[in-house]
Scaffold this active site. Sequence first.
Site, PDB file in Angstrom:
ATOM      1  N   HIS A 107       8.182  -2.427 -14.581  1.00  0.00           N
ATOM      2  CA  HIS A 107       6.927  -2.973 -15.121  1.00  0.00           C
ATOM      3  C   HIS A 107       6.166  -3.767 -14.053  1.00  0.00           C
ATOM      4  CE1 HIS A 107       8.327  -2.011 -19.253  1.00  0.00           C
ATOM      5  NE2 HIS A 107       9.506  -2.360 -18.770  1.00  0.00           N
ATOM      6  N   SER A 152     -10.929  -0.708   9.439  1.00  0.00           N
ATOM      7  CA  SER A 152     -12.139  -1.336   8.914  1.00  0.00           C
ATOM      8  C   SER A 152     -13.217  -1.402   9.984  1.00  0.00           C
ATOM      9  CB  SER A 152     -11.828  -2.752   8.406  1.00  0.00           C
ATOM     10  OG  SER A 152     -13.015  -3.429   8.019  1.00  0.00           O
ATOM     11  N   LYS A 212      -7.607  -4.686  11.189  1.00  0.00           N
ATOM     12  CA  LYS A 212      -7.111  -4.187   9.902  1.00  0.00           C
ATOM     13  C   LYS A 212      -6.630  -2.747  10.041  1.00  0.00           C
ATOM     14  CE  LYS A 212      -8.314  -4.459   5.001  1.00  0.00           C
ATOM     15  NZ  LYS A 212      -7.700  -3.209   4.537  1.00  0.00           N
TER      16      LYS A 212
END
EC number: 4.2.1.2
Length: 507
Positions: free
Chosen positions: A232, A362, A368
């Site tokens: 979950h 990016s 990034k």
Amino acid sequence: MYRALRLLARSRRLLRVPSAGAAVSGEATTLPRCAPNVARMASQNSFRVEFDTFGELKVPTDKYYGAQTVRSTMNFKIGGATERMPIPVIQAFGILKRAAAEVNQEYGLDPKIASAIMKAADEVAEGKLNDHFPLVVWQTGSGTQTNMNVNEVISNRAIEMLGGELGSKKPVHPNDHVNKSQSSNDTFPTAMHIAAAVEVHKVLLPGLQKLHDALSAKSKEFAQVIKIGRTHTQDAVPLTLGQEFSGYVQQVQYAMVRIKAAMPRIYELAAGGTAVGTGLNTRIGFAEKVAAKVAALTGLPFVTAPNKFEALAAHDALVELSGAMNTAACSLMKIANDIRFLGSGPRSGLGELILPENEPGSSIMPGKVNPTQCEAMTMVAAQVMGNHVAVTVGGSNGHFELNVFKPMMIKNVLHSARLLGDASVSFTDNCVVGIQANTERINKLMNESLMLVTALNPHIGYDKAAKIAKTAHKNGSTLKETAIELGYLTAEQFDEWVKPKDMLGPK
């Protein structure tokens, strides 16, 4: 693989898709109706004149196709060059037309004509004549225009080989000779099955096998790395990273099993059913002989369909194969998502996996790097799921003796097979083989997890164990500190009972 499969693979690498304008060399023009015995070559604008049952049409002199192909380009201006009939279907037609010519020669077709047809059909199968197939998928649902495109190209190429005049239909006629003992209604589904089988064996299964093997290697590599599990999306009990990856291995293994299980119905060929499945205008044994020839040419176990009515009117086999690929897409979506989430970060995410850095991520954030291979795989999976919806709709719309969603169905089946196969290779080479375990981060998260308390259930009971977990979470303390503070057990007992390495399987 066998000869035809090698040729098909080579031709795909050499494939050049010409522009829509180059395909037909300008707008086709309808001329007054007449049926000349021979084609009249036009001296201006590099056109020759050919005819079909609707009249005369100008055909580019440098193309082997004829009037029916030109008429289709006039009637179905849908989508442009990107929506052309998939080349694997055209090449499959080449295999089929060669096989049919061989069998027709056995039944009395002039050997000179049969030989020329076979040579021309081989060129189609090898991809040498790809520029002569301009038709789009969005045409008649039986694929009649594409069948005639193939017949015309093979006919004119054979005529050229025999020293005749293009468009004359002499000595090789597109219908009487190339299409002998055939109908579009049985040839197109036959080509569909040949193309699908070849694509599965050349692209899809090898790609999945490569991914399977890479994931299996990682499962073994990570066999001793103990981490916290998650259900979950919440903390759960421990397992090894190798166990987690073993689930991915099994998913890909089952994907291949399901696809292979669908193939026996794909190997059944409709050839010999002709117009409605009765076999009108064929000879006894024609269907069996053609299937055997196709099997010999491809090295795949093709047989004649036991019921030609089903083979023409329904395409459940393609729906089944598409369904298996849809299931594979579901598996790959889950695997790619798990890997990118486990690799999220590098400092503010889960960070349990270190993924290969392949390119800048990016245009505005320096340094990034993104999980691009995972993203590509999930997009492929989504596309395959969409393709399956289209195939499902098409398969459910076989009316009476003929399904008329054939071109759309095979386009999507081939698209799914190609995407899944290619994406599996890309994902393997550029992501999976370079994955590393961030053991420092894995150990930190595991030791902080409250769900290690599950190991205490057999010793102090569920209720007390739950009390320890909730209190520790509320107070920001460790499980051990809380258990001792509550008086449920000693430090020695906690150390004896709560050992992640002892929580990895049944005792």
